[in-house]
Design a protein around this motif. Structure first.
Motif, PDB file in Angstrom:
ATOM      1  N   THR A   1      -7.065   4.631   1.522  1.00 14.44           N
ATOM      2  CA  THR A   1      -6.307   4.493   2.770  1.00 14.44           C
ATOM      3  C   THR A   1      -5.487   3.204   2.761  1.00 14.44           C
ATOM      4  O   THR A   1      -4.293   3.201   3.102  1.00 14.44           O
ATOM      5  N   ILE A   2      -6.122   2.129   2.384  1.00 15.41           N
ATOM      6  CA  ILE A   2      -5.454   0.821   2.421  1.00 15.41           C
ATOM      7  C   ILE A   2      -4.322   0.773   1.402  1.00 15.41           C
ATOM      8  O   ILE A   2      -3.201   0.352   1.713  1.00 15.41           O
ATOM      9  N   TRP A   3      -4.599   1.228   0.194  1.00 12.37           N
ATOM     10  CA  TRP A   3      -3.571   1.178  -0.838  1.00 12.37           C
ATOM     11  C   TRP A   3      -2.371   2.043  -0.448  1.00 12.37           C
ATOM     12  O   TRP A   3      -1.209   1.640  -0.602  1.00 12.37           O
ATOM     13  N   GLY A   4      -2.684   3.219   0.105  1.00  6.61           N
ATOM     14  CA  GLY A   4      -1.610   4.105   0.531  1.00  6.61           C
ATOM     15  C   GLY A   4      -0.739   3.461   1.604  1.00  6.61           C
ATOM     16  O   GLY A   4       0.490   3.568   1.580  1.00  6.61           O
ATOM     17  N   ALA A   5      -1.397   2.765   2.533  1.00  3.14           N
ATOM     18  CA  ALA A   5      -0.645   2.111   3.616  1.00  3.14           C
ATOM     19  C   ALA A   5       0.227   0.992   3.066  1.00  3.14           C
ATOM     20  O   ALA A   5       1.363   0.791   3.523  1.00  3.14           O
ATOM     21  N   ILE A   6      -0.300   0.267   2.095  1.00  5.92           N
ATOM     22  CA  ILE A   6       0.490  -0.819   1.499  1.00  5.92           C
ATOM     23  C   ILE A   6       1.732  -0.235   0.807  1.00  5.92           C
ATOM     24  O   ILE A   6       2.846  -0.766   0.954  1.00  5.92           O
ATOM     25  N   GLN A   7       1.544   0.860   0.080  1.00  9.05           N
ATOM     26  CA  GLN A   7       2.688   1.466  -0.614  1.00  9.05           C
ATOM     27  C   GLN A   7       3.735   1.943   0.380  1.00  9.05           C
ATOM     28  O   GLN A   7       4.933   1.760   0.189  1.00  9.05           O
ATOM     29  N   GLN A   8       3.230   2.563   1.452  1.00  2.00           N
ATOM     30  CA  GLN A   8       4.146   3.067   2.475  1.00  2.00           C
ATOM     31  C   GLN A   8       4.922   1.906   3.094  1.00  2.00           C
ATOM     32  O   GLN A   8       6.131   1.996   3.310  1.00  2.00           O
ATOM     33  N   ALA A   9       4.181   0.819   3.354  1.00  6.76           N
ATOM     34  CA  ALA A   9       4.824  -0.348   3.964  1.00  6.76           C
ATOM     35  C   ALA A   9       5.871  -0.936   3.018  1.00  6.76           C
ATOM     36  O   ALA A   9       6.965  -1.304   3.442  1.00  6.76           O
ATOM     37  N   LYS A  10       5.522  -1.017   1.745  1.00  2.22           N
ATOM     38  CA  LYS A  10       6.477  -1.560   0.775  1.00  2.22           C
ATOM     39  C   LYS A  10       7.707  -0.674   0.672  1.00  2.22           C
ATOM     40  O   LYS A  10       8.838  -1.163   0.601  1.00  2.22           O
ATOM     41  N   GLY A  11       7.457   0.633   0.677  1.00 11.94           N
ATOM     42  CA  GLY A  11       8.564   1.583   0.587  1.00 11.94           C
ATOM     43  C   GLY A  11       9.466   1.515   1.788  1.00 11.94           C
ATOM     44  O   GLY A  11      10.671   1.745   1.705  1.00 11.94           O
TER      45      GLY A  11
END
Lengths: 278, 787, 155
Positions: free
Chosen positions: B775-785
């Motif tokens: 969940t956390i990693w996915g959110a970070i990627q989404q935020a970066k994107g």
């Protein structure tokens, strides 16, 4: 928590075990330490009519070396593999991986052969077997054959073991300390969400060849050929690890989506290589 | 009256430990009765199914199998549905028969029972029973169950609505939100938790036909409540012929409050076949049958003025209650939740609306904290979102909104009146312990190096010590929530305590002995505590809601005063002094001013039983029973701070530190209170980071074992750093508050806030729990994107 | 039925069991040694931990037949009076609440201290990976193992 009824057979020799297997065929399961088989029998996911216990077959347990090859009997327990001075000296990667299996109590009963033959796609040992270039000794009526780890693991819970064959020993070429196993354990089961085993061969301080294997993220353990090639060509940890997910079709499931898994493959590969290179 | 070495406040080592550390505890599964048979249940494999027929012929043909019964058999024999113990206006109750009659509504619902000579054989026979089902569409998620066209769980609950409930000022809140400078809106999911006391539920039922008496040994937190509901409402057994014993119980956390089908069935079958019947859950069965916890889907609107002060709060919650109501379920998302939404804050106007909805899942009921963790999470998580939005430090935002100490007793906008409280000292102490200012600097420095430290605060309040009977009665409780406590002094001066509370890890045998030793000036070893047996205890409401010390302990304290007073009259009589001139200290009655004229408590006890020389108008004997009915809840509070590090490459969270400063009022045994807190913290942090029960849309529980439902392990957690402030509660004579649930109530929000704080450089303001690496990693990627 | 013979807590015993009988059920049901508990069915919780031939094992994942000929020690055999350093330390440090995980936790800790007499906090937490406690948050369990290790080293 009661397994279904079965008939219990205590094998007294490899030959006896093979005879029992021939006699009972698919109705039988082989029991070594029991830590892969008994849990599924307690839940009645497996209900074999016959259990062939090889736990007391003499000669199936123990660790020795001959001519640069480490030989580990199939019923050798994980704790004994992890603490063996010989393994620590000549196959340190295996000692490290064996020390990550389950928990200390499980390692006291579970066996190397049992875990390898069970071929759980999230188990730790299969990655080590591949990274170490291990060979499985499969014994049948007609004698033994040697199968490389690369050929041994076929699919989820499926191996090259024939239905009338017994995994009797594992052979590992003696190797150096340039190795590492990096694992991300599932917080519930302790099994590897991802586990990356790296074994490097170095000469003159440089990597001459590498074996990198991954468990957890696919239906079976796999060598990371692109990473190995990059390392052999002199790449550093980061650039080699960047190739860890190349050509692999990860799937989305409860443990994460495909892009997360590809990321885990890269991150843990990088960490394992970096530590192995230290 | 204190003795030379006060027992209240002392960390006495536990009296009960001797049997546990040597393996001689007596848990329900350790009990075996002569001639007993074993029960195994056939459970529905479907989230929703019509049960067309049950073929037990193969099972009945197996040697050693005694009988098979179905839900229809029990209904035909007059066994009633198991009722909830709390009602609301307009509540639609879907009847829960002990085993499914016609329709099975969740995976794991019992459909049939088989009894056989051994537990293994009973399992074999259960596997041989063939049930003809028609699988029906299921619904497992609360909001989905409310949507048009969703499968109906119960015919009488239209649209799956079990009840609608609201509290507070709807219009006033609406106006406050409309007029506010800033409104912070957040949607929150408080996920499903599965209790997992390490001892699985178990029971042994024995019907003695000679005397028509039933005895039930059961893993219960409240044996009298079991007896009352099972006897009077479900099975129709007179209470005087029904004994319920809860022996050593291996943890409860709420899950062993409720009256479960298996216990009812074991009792009924024992009478039907004339043999003791034993059943012990496997862990797999625990996952599918112990009532789950939480499962809220909530929208919060928190309105602020220009100074960062909360001017109004609106909360709208869909509470998934599962397939049936169990005992406390109607109270948990209402009176144990909505009433807590003021937290430690001075909020002028609040409105909360709750829609309780049936789904095809295991019933949802009280789990450690029960409603209060959900309220705390909603408030504290939203406050952190607000802090970010307003640009105010989270500690400062909380401080700005605390109820001032001068305002107590404080009437909240959601019905409760807080008795006492002083919130800043706990916050200050926690910030000092964690070295907050330095930590914020360290955090900034780490971020510059690509390391993500997070600091999470949670300032909580809890209403516990359940509770004033007239109040809960007016709110829908079908029972009172007082507690009984008996002090029985023996002729030698030794004491037996009978308490209606029940210890399943809380250490009552020690703390209650301390209360007695403190008051009578004796040793704790001169006191034995008896609990958990309806044949020995006058009555009891049991242990949950952090009530044992505040309610059960107070009952004992009051009984002790009565005993001491009677002793004083005896001593005065024997010392030929006026009663008013006789004092009691250090285990002795003495004449004021001449301490040599004295009688020991033991002498007085003996005199009371000899009755040779006591006042002529006095009854012999020395004992007392008190039913203590508290005038209010007690309100523990505190501030917890979690410090975590998030590995941005993997999303992995490490809990680095955990600081807790709590106010439990007076503390009887600090060692035990700290232990309660530690365990609570672990459970609450586990909700934030690891635990989460997941159903698929067909009603299959995907997290049905310890292989895929992550309980915290030793290596996941740090040592906890704890301290206390002490604000004695005015509502009970001991001045104590509850400590059993506080850790859980506070820590979920603290840990979740810490993780989100760590992720703030990515612009992440909220993620739903559990905050898994994926969940956390996915959110970070989404935020970066998104940048 | 099959016969098993083993030494349990110093006593030689012999019983006829169904082959499917797990060691934990032999101990609890046939021998009445109910200090060894069953908390799960997937080999996670460790409430069933005993020592077999000197090593900690999960007795719910061992067939009684596999223990044939072995020497088994349960919590009842560690000491009868609670005098073992670990038992005393669990009481001293409040390392137990409901007591259900305690026998397994103590037997697992004993297995650790036999291998590593002076473990770090981290090593203790890792070694207890196979033992779940729902009451204590592990804080006081870790302290108890540390205390016992000190006591045993000074003995």
């Amino acid at each position: 928590m009661y397994p279904a009824q079965f008939q219990y057979h205590r094998a007294t020799s490899v030959q006896h075990a093979l005879d029992l297997m021939a006699q009972h065929g698919d109705d039988a399961k082989v029991l070594a330490g029991g830590h892969s088989l008994l849990p599924v029998m307690k839940l009645r996911f497996a209900t074999p009519a016959h259990l062939i216990d090889i736990g007391r077959v003499s000669g199936l347990s123990g660790i020795s070396e001959s001519g640069g090859t480490i030989v580990i009997g199939a019923t050798t327990r994980h704790a004994d593999v992890a603490s063996s001075a010989l393994i620590k000296a000549k196959a340190p990667l295996l000692a490290e991986v064996a020390g990550h299996i389950g928990d200390p109590l499980i390692r006291n009963m579970g066996t190397i052969g049992g875990s390898v033959a069970h071929a759980d796609p999230s188990a730790d040992l299969p990655a080590a077997m591949m990274a170490l270039g291990a060979t499985m000794e499969l014994t049948g009526k007609g004698g033994s054959r040697q199968v490389s780890a690369d050929q041994f693991f076929v699919d989820v819970f499926q191996t090259a073991l024939g239905s009338t064959e017994l995994l009797t020993a594992i052979r590992i070429p003696a190797s150096s300390g340039a190795c590492a196993y990096e694992k991300n354990p599932d917080p519930a089961s302790g099994y590897a969400i991802v586990g990356i085993a790296v074994q490097l061969t170095t000469s003159g301080g440089k990597v001459s060849s590498a074996r990198v294997a991954m468990t957890g993220l696919g239906p079976k353990p796999m060598r990371l050929a692109a990473v190995e090639a990059a390392l052999a060509a002199g790449a550093d940890a980061a650039s080699a690890a960047a190739k860890a997910a190349d050509g692999i079709a990860f799937i989305d499931d409860a443990r994460g989506n495909a892009s997360y898994k590809a990321n885990l493959a890269r991150v843990y590969t990088k960490r394992a290589i970096a530590r192995a290179m230290k | 009256m204190a003795t030379a070495a006060p027992m209240i406040g002392a960390s006495i080592k536990r009296k009960e430990d001797g049997r546990f550390i040597t393996g001689r505890g007596k848990y329900t599964d350790d009990i075996n009765l002569a001639g007993q048979v074993h029960a195994a249940f056939v459970r529905s494999p479907y989230g929703s199914a019509k049960v067309n027929g049950i073929d037990a012929s193969a099972a009945l043909a197996m040697p050693g199998v005694h009988a098979v019964y179905t839900g229809a058999d029990l209904k035909a024999a007059g066994v009633n549905p198991i009722p909830p113990g709390w009602l609301h206006a307009g509540i639609q109750i879907g009847d829960r028969y002990p085993m499914a009659v016609g329709t099975a509504r969740f995976v794991g619902e019992p459909v049939a029972v088989v009894v056989a000579d051994s537990a293994a054989l009973a399992r074999d026979a259960a596997d041989a029973i063939v049930v003809d089902y028609d699988e029906l569409p299921a619904v497992t998620d609360g909001p989905t169950a409310l949507s048009a066209g969703a499968p109906q769980v119960h015919a009488n609950a239209t649209g799956n609505v079990a009840f609608n409930w609201q509290l507070g000022d709807a219009d006033g809140t609406d106006a406050a939100i409309k007029g506010a400078k800033t409104v912070v809106r957040q949607h929150l999911i408080n996920q499903r938790l599965i209790p997992n006391a390490i001892e699985p539920r178990a029971c042994v039922a024995h019907h003695d036909s000679a005397n028509d008496e039933l005895t039930l040994y059961v893993t219960s937190q409240n044996p009298h409540v079991h007896r009352l509901i099972m006897g009077a409402f479900v099975l129709g057994i007179p209470e005087q012929r029904f004994r319920v014993v809860a022996p050593d119980v291996g943890g409860g956390f709420g899950s062993k409050i409720f009256i479960y089908p298996e216990e009812v069935v074991a009792c009924w079958v024992s009478k039907a076949i004339g043999k003791p019947v034993k059943w012990t859950a496997t862990r797999s069965e625990s996952f599918l049958s112990d009532s789950h916890g939480r499962v809220h889907d909530t929208d919060v609107e928190m309105a602020f003025d220009g100074n960062g002060r909360i001017v109004g709060l609106r909360v709208n919650t869909v509470a998934n209650v599962g397939a049936y109501f169990t005992l406390f379920a109607p109270a948990v998302p209402t009176y144990l939740y909505g009433t807590l939404l003021s937290g430690q804050y001075d909020i002028p106007v609040i409105h909360v609306k709750v829609t309780a909805v049936y789904t095809n899942t295991v019933p949802v009921d009280a789990y450690r904290g029960a409603g209060r963790p959900e309220a705390t999470y909603a408030l504290e998580r939203t406050l952190d979102v607000a802090a970010g939005q307003l640009g105010v430090d989270p500690a400062e935002l909380r401080r700005r909104n605390f109820i001032a100490p001068t305002k107590f007793p404080y009437q909240t906008a959601v019905a409760l009146q807080y008795d006492s409280g002083n919130y800043e000292p706990a916050l200050d102490r926690a910030l000092t312990m964690v070295n907050y200012a330095q930590l914020r600097k360290d955090q900034a420095a780490a971020r510059a190096q690509g390391r993500y430290i997070g600091i999470g605060l949670s300032a909580y309040i809890e209403a516990c010590g359940l509770a004033p009977s007239h109040v809960v009665g007016s709110l829908g409780a079908q029972a009172g929530l007082y507690e009984s406590g008996t002090i029985r002094v023996h002729p030698t001066g030794k004491v037996t305590v009978l308490t209606g509370s029940h210890s399943h890890g809380q250490g009552h045998e020690t703390t209650f002995s301390q209360i007695v030793a403190h008051e009578l000036g004796c040793s704790v070893d001169d006191v034995d505590v008896v609990h958990g047996d309806t044949s020995k205890i006058p009555f009891g409401m049991g242990t949950y809601g952090s009530r044992s010390g505040a309610v059960g302990g107070s009952a004992l304290f009051l009984s002790l005063q009565k005993v001491k007073e009677k002793g004083r009259l005896i001593a005065a009589h024997q010392l030929e002094a006026a009663a008013a001139d006789v004092d009691f200290a250090d285990g002795k009655y003495f004449v004021k001013g001449s301490p040599s004229r004295s009688k020991s408590f033991g002498d007085v006890a003996l005199a009371a039983y000899l009755a040779h020389n006591i006042p002529s108008d006095m009854e012999p004997g020395l004992d007392s029973t008190t039913f203590f009915n508290p005038g209010n809840f007690v309100y523990p509070f505190g501030t917890h701070v979690a410090v975590v590090e998030v590995d941005a490459d993997t999303g992995h969270v490490t809990v680095q530190r955990y600081v807790a400063v709590d106010d439990f009022g007076n503390v009887i045994n600090p060692m035990i209170v700290d232990g309660q807190l530690h365990g609570g913290i672990a459970q609450g942090v586990a909700q934030a980071l690891w635990e989460g029960g997941v159903y698929d849309s067909n009603g299959q529980l995907l997290t049905g074992s310890m292989m895929n439902y992550a309980l915290p392990k030793a290596e996941f957690l740090p040592m906890f750093e704890t301290d206390r402030t002490v604000t004695p509660s005015p509502v009970n004579p001991l001045g104590v508050k509850g400590a059993g649930e506080a850790g859980t109530i506070a820590s979920t929000a603290a840990a979740a806030n810490a993780v989100i704080d760590a992720l703030s450089p990515f612009g992440i303001t909220h993620l739903d729990m559990p905050l898994t690496p994926a969940t956390i990693w996915g959110a970070i990627q989404q935020a970066k994107g998104g940048k | 039925m099959a016969q098993v013979q083993l030494t349990v807590n110093g006593r030689a015993i012999s019983r006829d069991v169904e082959p499917r009988t797990l060691l934990v059920h032999l101990l609890r049901d046939a021998l009445g040694l109910t200090g060894t508990h069953v908390g799960c069915d997937t080999s996670q919780c460790g409430a069933c931990t005993v020592h077999m031939d000197g090593r900690g094992v999960k007795s719910c994942t061992v067939l009684a037949m596999q223990a044939d000929g072995s020497t088994v020690t349960t919590i009842e055999g560690l000491s009868t009076d609670g005098s073992h350093a670990l038992q005393r330390a669990f009481k001293e440090e409040h390392g137990l609440q409901c007591g259900f995980c305690t026998p397994g936790m103590i037997m697992s800790a004993a297995d650790l201290l036999a291998r590593n007499a002076n473990p770090t906090e981290h090593e203790i937490r890792e070694a207890l990976e196979g033992n779940l406690c729902r009451c204590t948050g592990y804080h006081n369990i870790v302290k108890a193992v540390q205390t016992a290790a000190r006591t045993m080293q000074n003995a």
